[in-house]
Motif scaffolding. Structure first.
Motif, PDB file in Angstrom:
ATOM      1  N   ASN A 109       0.816  -1.218   0.000  1.00 30.60           N
ATOM      2  CA  ASN A 109       0.000   0.000   0.000  1.00 30.60           C
ATOM      3  C   ASN A 109       0.850   1.268   0.000  1.00 30.60           C
ATOM      4  OD1 ASN A 109      -2.603  -1.154  -0.099  1.00 30.60           O
ATOM      5  ND2 ASN A 109      -2.555  -1.558   2.104  1.00 30.60           N
ATOM      6  N   GLN A 110       2.017   1.163  -0.606  1.00 32.43           N
ATOM      7  CA  GLN A 110       2.885   2.328  -0.782  1.00 32.43           C
ATOM      8  C   GLN A 110       2.646   2.920  -2.179  1.00 32.43           C
ATOM      9  OE1 GLN A 110       4.669   3.726   1.462  1.00 32.43           O
ATOM     10  NE2 GLN A 110       4.902   2.152   3.060  1.00 32.43           N
ATOM     11  N   ILE A 111       2.699   4.245  -2.273  1.00 30.83           N
ATOM     12  CA  ILE A 111       2.421   4.934  -3.533  1.00 30.83           C
ATOM     13  C   ILE A 111       3.535   4.707  -4.550  1.00 30.83           C
ATOM     14  CG2 ILE A 111       2.078   7.186  -4.631  1.00 30.83           C
ATOM     15  CD1 ILE A 111       0.815   8.142  -2.013  1.00 30.83           C
ATOM     16  N   ILE A 112       3.127   4.287  -5.746  1.00 25.41           N
ATOM     17  CA  ILE A 112       4.078   4.101  -6.853  1.00 25.41           C
ATOM     18  C   ILE A 112       4.126   5.354  -7.714  1.00 25.41           C
ATOM     19  CG2 ILE A 112       4.590   2.754  -8.934  1.00 25.41           C
ATOM     20  CD1 ILE A 112       3.098   0.425  -7.596  1.00 25.41           C
ATOM     21  N   GLY A 113       2.971   5.951  -7.957  1.00 31.94           N
ATOM     22  CA  GLY A 113       2.905   7.158  -8.790  1.00 31.94           C
ATOM     23  C   GLY A 113       1.474   7.467  -9.158  1.00 31.94           C
ATOM     24  N   GLY A 114       1.297   8.568  -9.874  1.00 31.89           N
ATOM     25  CA  GLY A 114      -0.046   8.981 -10.261  1.00 31.89           C
ATOM     26  C   GLY A 114      -0.132   9.370 -11.727  1.00 31.89           C
ATOM     27  N   GLN A 115      -1.346   9.354 -12.267  1.00 32.17           N
ATOM     28  CA  GLN A 115      -1.614   9.719 -13.649  1.00 32.17           C
ATOM     29  C   GLN A 115      -2.708  10.776 -13.716  1.00 32.17           C
ATOM     30  OE1 GLN A 115      -2.922   5.791 -14.984  1.00 32.17           O
ATOM     31  NE2 GLN A 115      -1.204   5.713 -16.395  1.00 32.17           N
ATOM     32  N   ASP A 116      -2.632  11.608 -14.749  1.00 36.50           N
ATOM     33  CA  ASP A 116      -3.751  12.498 -15.060  1.00 36.50           C
ATOM     34  C   ASP A 116      -4.770  11.655 -15.814  1.00 36.50           C
ATOM     35  OD1 ASP A 116      -5.521  14.347 -16.126  1.00 36.50           O
ATOM     36  OD2 ASP A 116      -3.979  15.876 -16.399  1.00 36.50           O
ATOM     37  N   ALA A 117      -5.928  11.424 -15.214  1.00 30.52           N
ATOM     38  CA  ALA A 117      -6.912  10.492 -15.775  1.00 30.52           C
ATOM     39  C   ALA A 117      -7.346  10.862 -17.187  1.00 30.52           C
ATOM     40  CB  ALA A 117      -8.137  10.417 -14.863  1.00 30.52           C
ATOM     41  N   GLY A 118      -7.419  12.162 -17.475  1.00 31.83           N
ATOM     42  CA  GLY A 118      -7.913  12.595 -18.779  1.00 31.83           C
ATOM     43  C   GLY A 118      -6.992  12.240 -19.933  1.00 31.83           C
ATOM     44  N   TYR A 119      -5.727  11.887 -19.626  1.00 34.95           N
ATOM     45  CA  TYR A 119      -4.769  11.633 -20.702  1.00 34.95           C
ATOM     46  C   TYR A 119      -4.199  10.219 -20.686  1.00 34.95           C
ATOM     47  CZ  TYR A 119      -5.162  16.600 -21.472  1.00 34.95           C
ATOM     48  OH  TYR A 119      -5.665  17.849 -21.745  1.00 34.95           O
ATOM     49  N   THR A 120      -4.929   9.298 -20.081  1.00 33.60           N
ATOM     50  CA  THR A 120      -4.543   7.895 -20.224  1.00 33.60           C
ATOM     51  C   THR A 120      -5.007   7.412 -21.600  1.00 33.60           C
ATOM     52  OG1 THR A 120      -6.617   7.098 -19.259  1.00 33.60           O
ATOM     53  CG2 THR A 120      -4.765   7.469 -17.751  1.00 33.60           C
ATOM     54  N   PHE A 121      -4.402   6.370 -22.091  1.00 36.43           N
ATOM     55  CA  PHE A 121      -4.724   5.884 -23.439  1.00 36.43           C
ATOM     56  C   PHE A 121      -6.205   5.547 -23.569  1.00 36.43           C
ATOM     57  CE2 PHE A 121      -5.286   2.502 -26.561  1.00 36.43           C
ATOM     58  CZ  PHE A 121      -4.681   3.064 -27.678  1.00 36.43           C
ATOM     59  N   ALA A 122      -6.744   4.823 -22.586  1.00 36.88           N
ATOM     60  CA  ALA A 122      -8.145   4.404 -22.650  1.00 36.88           C
ATOM     61  C   ALA A 122      -9.082   5.601 -22.694  1.00 36.88           C
ATOM     62  CB  ALA A 122      -8.498   3.521 -21.443  1.00 36.88           C
ATOM     63  N   ASN A 123      -8.819   6.598 -21.862  1.00 34.24           N
ATOM     64  CA  ASN A 123      -9.709   7.752 -21.814  1.00 34.24           C
ATOM     65  C   ASN A 123      -9.580   8.644 -23.046  1.00 34.24           C
ATOM     66  OD1 ASN A 123     -10.898   7.041 -19.406  1.00 34.24           O
ATOM     67  ND2 ASN A 123      -9.477   8.202 -18.144  1.00 34.24           N
ATOM     68  N   ILE A 124      -8.387   8.718 -23.611  1.00 36.07           N
ATOM     69  CA  ILE A 124      -8.219   9.476 -24.855  1.00 36.07           C
ATOM     70  C   ILE A 124      -9.012   8.812 -25.973  1.00 36.07           C
ATOM     71  CG2 ILE A 124      -6.578  10.069 -26.694  1.00 36.07           C
ATOM     72  CD1 ILE A 124      -4.508  10.602 -24.500  1.00 36.07           C
ATOM     73  N   MET A 125      -8.861   7.481 -26.105  1.00 39.91           N
ATOM     74  CA  MET A 125      -9.599   6.754 -27.146  1.00 39.91           C
ATOM     75  C   MET A 125     -11.110   6.878 -26.930  1.00 39.91           C
ATOM     76  SD  MET A 125      -7.595   5.404 -29.419  1.00 39.91           S
ATOM     77  CE  MET A 125      -6.654   6.932 -29.288  1.00 39.91           C
ATOM     78  N   ARG A 126     -11.537   6.780 -25.667  1.00 37.68           N
ATOM     79  CA  ARG A 126     -12.959   6.880 -25.366  1.00 37.68           C
ATOM     80  C   ARG A 126     -13.495   8.272 -25.703  1.00 37.68           C
ATOM     81  NH1 ARG A 126     -12.603   5.981 -20.423  1.00 37.68           N
ATOM     82  NH2 ARG A 126     -13.156   3.791 -20.235  1.00 37.68           N
ATOM     83  N   ASN A 127     -12.728   9.297 -25.358  1.00 42.18           N
ATOM     84  CA  ASN A 127     -13.182  10.665 -25.608  1.00 42.18           C
ATOM     85  C   ASN A 127     -13.182  11.021 -27.092  1.00 42.18           C
ATOM     86  OD1 ASN A 127     -13.626  11.167 -22.899  1.00 42.18           O
ATOM     87  ND2 ASN A 127     -11.577  11.978 -22.542  1.00 42.18           N
ATOM     88  N   VAL A 128     -12.220  10.497 -27.825  1.00 45.87           N
ATOM     89  CA  VAL A 128     -12.220  10.716 -29.275  1.00 45.87           C
ATOM     90  C   VAL A 128     -13.416   9.999 -29.890  1.00 45.87           C
ATOM     91  CG1 VAL A 128     -11.011  10.234 -31.444  1.00 45.87           C
ATOM     92  CG2 VAL A 128      -9.725  11.071 -29.475  1.00 45.87           C
ATOM     93  N   HIS A 129     -13.660   8.789 -29.420  1.00 47.90           N
ATOM     94  CA  HIS A 129     -14.736   7.971 -29.973  1.00 47.90           C
ATOM     95  C   HIS A 129     -16.111   8.561 -29.683  1.00 47.90           C
ATOM     96  CE1 HIS A 129     -16.222   4.246 -31.684  1.00 47.90           C
ATOM     97  NE2 HIS A 129     -17.030   4.064 -30.655  1.00 47.90           N
TER      98      HIS A 129
END
Length: 454
Positions: A109-129
Motif C-alpha cells: 500500500n505504498q504509492i508508486i505514482g499517479g496519472q492524469d486520468a484525462g490523458y490515459t490511453f483508454a480515456n483518450i480513445m474513449r473521448n475521441v470515440h
C-alpha cells in the motif's frame, strides 16, 4: 415511378456518405484503438500496474489514501479499485474542478505514482470515440448523428445491392462496376455485425442514450432495479449523539457512473468505518477481486462495492453474470443488500451484454478479433465507396446521382419516417435536410425564372 424508390435511396445514400465519412473514419479508428486499450495500457503503464515502490514498510489502505491526498493537494479519493494479481491497487481521486487522478499502490500500500486520468490511453480513445476529444453537446450530437446515418447507409446499401443485382455474376464489367460490386459485397457481409456494434454503442450516446437510460429508470422491472436507483442508507444512529446534528461537508457530485452509481467525492466523516475494516467484511463474504469500493457521499450514504462488466478500466471488468452492486453501512460495515445480474430487467441485461460486446471484451480475444475485422472491413467499404465515386466523377463536377424528376416515392418516405421515430436525432436531421432541399429548389427556380425573363 418504379425507379423512384431506388433513385431516392441512391441520392440520399450518396450525400449522407459524402458528409459523414470523416466522422465515420474517426469513430472507426478510435474504436479500434479502444478495442486494445488493455493491451496497450499493460505495456505503457507497466510501472504503475505491476511495479513496486521500493519501500518495505507495510501501511494500511486508509493510511495510503491519507498520504495520497496529502501528496496531491486539493484531490479527494472517491473510489478504490482492488484488482486481481498481478495488478496493483488503484485510487481514483477528484478535485473541486472535477479533474481526476489515478494513484497506484503496491502490495504494501505504498504509492508508486499517479496519472492524469484525462490523458490515459483508454480515456483518450474513449473521448475521441464519443466526442472527438472536444466534447460539448453539439459535438456529442454530431457523433451520434453519424452513427444514425451509418445505420441508414447500411439499410439503403443492402436495398440497392439486391435491387440492382450487384452481386450477380456478369461477364463484361468496367473498372467502376467492379469497384461498385466490391463495395456492395463487403458492405453486405458486414451489415449485420456492424449494426450490432452501432446499436450496442447507442446507450452511451448523448441524445438517444438519455432516453434509453430514462426508460431503464422509469421501468425498474424492465430496466434498472429500484434498489440500484435508490441505494439504501446507513444507520445514522451510530453517529455519536453530540455530533449527529452537525452538517457534514459536501463535495462535488461529479458525473454518474455506470448503472447510476454515483462516482462522487466522499464525505469526510470521522465516524466512518475505515476501508481496512470494510475489506475484512468483504473478505468474510468471499467477494473475489476485482471490485471497486465507492465512498459514501453523504452522512447517511453507504459504501458501495461494485463488480461491473463494462467499466472501461484495465483489469476491472467481469463477466455479465458476475456483475453485482453491494451496499455496506458506512459506520458498522454491516452488509445491507445487493443487486445482481439476475435482478436486472431485460433492458438492463441487454446492455450488460451489449456494451462489453461493443467494447470487445465480452468473450476474450475472439471478440476483439471479430470487432477488429468488422471495423477494418467497414473502412474498406468507405474507401471503395469513395473510389467508386471518383471513377464516375467528371472533372469539375460533383457527379451526384441524378435528381428525381417525379415526387419522392411514398415507400421511401415511410421508411425514413420509421427510422426517424426509432432514432429521434436522425429524424430531426431529416427535417433539416428537407428544409435545405426546399431552399435549394426555390433558389434554383428563382434563378431559372430570372434567366427566362432576361
Amino acid at each position: 415511378m418504379k425507379n423512384t424508390f431506388y433513385q431516392s435511396f441512391w441520392r440520399t445514400h450518396f450525400y449522407a456518405a459524402l458528409f459523414i465519412t470523416p466522422l465515420l473514419i474517426s469513430l472507426t479508428l478510435s474504436g479500434i484503438g479502444f478495442l486494445f486499450y488493455t493491451n496497450v495500457e499493460n505495456q505503457l503503464y507497466d510501472k504503475y500496474f505491476f511495479g513496486e515502490s521500493g519501500k518495505t514498510e507495510v501501511q494500511s489502505i486508509d493510511e495510503a489514501v491519507k498520504l495520497a491526498e496529502e501528496s496531491y493537494a486539493g484531490y479527494k479519493t472517491n473510489k478504490i479499485i482492488e484488482l486481481e494479481e498481478p495488478y496493483n491497487t488503484r485510487l481514483t481521486m477528484k478535485n473541486a474542478d472535477g479533474k481526476e487522478k489515478y494513484v497506484f499502490l503496491d502490495d504494501h500500500n505504498q504509492i508508486i505514482g499517479g496519472q492524469d486520468a484525462g490523458y490515459t490511453f483508454a480515456n483518450i480513445m474513449r473521448n475521441v470515440h464519443s466526442s472527438l476529444f472536444i466534447g460539448g453537446t453539439v459535438v456529442n450530437y454530431l457523433v451520434e448523428l453519424a452513427a444514425c446515418w451509418a445505420i441508414f447507409l447500411m439499410f439503403s446499401g443492402i436495398y440497392m445491392t439486391f435491387k440492382a443485382k450487384l452481386l450477380k455474376k456478369t461477364k463484361q464489367t468496367n473498372k467502376r462496376q467492379k469497384s461498385r460490386k466490391f463495395h456492395a459485397l463487403i458492405g453486405t457481409i458486414i451489415t449485420i455485425p456492424m449494426l450490432v456494434i452501432i446499436f450496442t454503442g447507442l446507450p452511451w450516446s448523448a441524445f438517444m442514450g438519455k432516453y434509453i437510460y430514462q426508460a431503464s429508470q422509469d421501468h425498474p422491472s424492465f430496466g434498472t432495479p429500484l434498489l440500484q436507483q435508490q441505494p439504501p442508507t446507513s444507520d445514522v444512529s451510530e453517529i455519536p449523539w453530540a455530533t449527529r446534528q452537525e452538517t457534514p461537508p459536501t463535495s462535488d457530485s461529479g458525473h454518474a457512473a455506470h448503472h447510476g452509481m454515483a462516482n462522487m467525492g466522499f464525505v469526510a466523516n470521522p465516524n466512518q468505518l475505515s476501508v481496512e475494516k470494510l475489506q475484512h467484511e468483504i473478505d468474510a463474504m468471499n467477494i473475489s477481486k476485482p471490485y471497486a469500493i465507492i465512498y459514501p457521499t453523504s452522512e447517511d450514504g453507504v459504501y458501495t462495492v461494485a463488480k461491473s462488466s463494462n467499466t472501461g478500466v484495465t483489469g476491472l471488468d467481469v463477466s455479465p453474470y458476475d456483475e453485482t452492486t453491494m451496499y455496506f453501512d458506512q459506520y458498522s460495515g454491516k452488509y445491507i443488500d445487493k443487486v445482481g445480474y439476475e435482478d436486472y430487467g431485460i433492458l438492463a441485461k441487454w446492455f450488460t451484454w451489449g456494451i462489453p460486446l461493443h467494447e470487445g471484451h465480452l468473450f476474450g480475444w475472439p471478440n476483439k478479433l471479430i470487432n477488429l475485422l468488422v471495423c477494418l472491413a467497414f473502412l474498406v467499404v468507405i474507401v471503395w465507396g469513395f473510389r467508386t465515386w471518383l471513377l464516375r466523377k467528371k472533372q469539375g463536377m460533383l457527379s451526384a446521382p441524378p435528381k428525381i424528376s417525379q415526387k419522392v416515392s411514398i415507400p421511401f418516405i415511410i421508411f425514413m419516417i420509421i427510422l426517424g421515430i426509432l432514432m429521434p436525432l436522425f429524424g430531426l436531421s431529416l427535417i433539416a435536410v428537407v428544409l435545405v432541399e426546399i431552399i435549394i429548389n426555390l433558389v434554383s427556380k428563382n434563378k431559372l425564372a430570372k434567366k427566362e425573363v432576361n
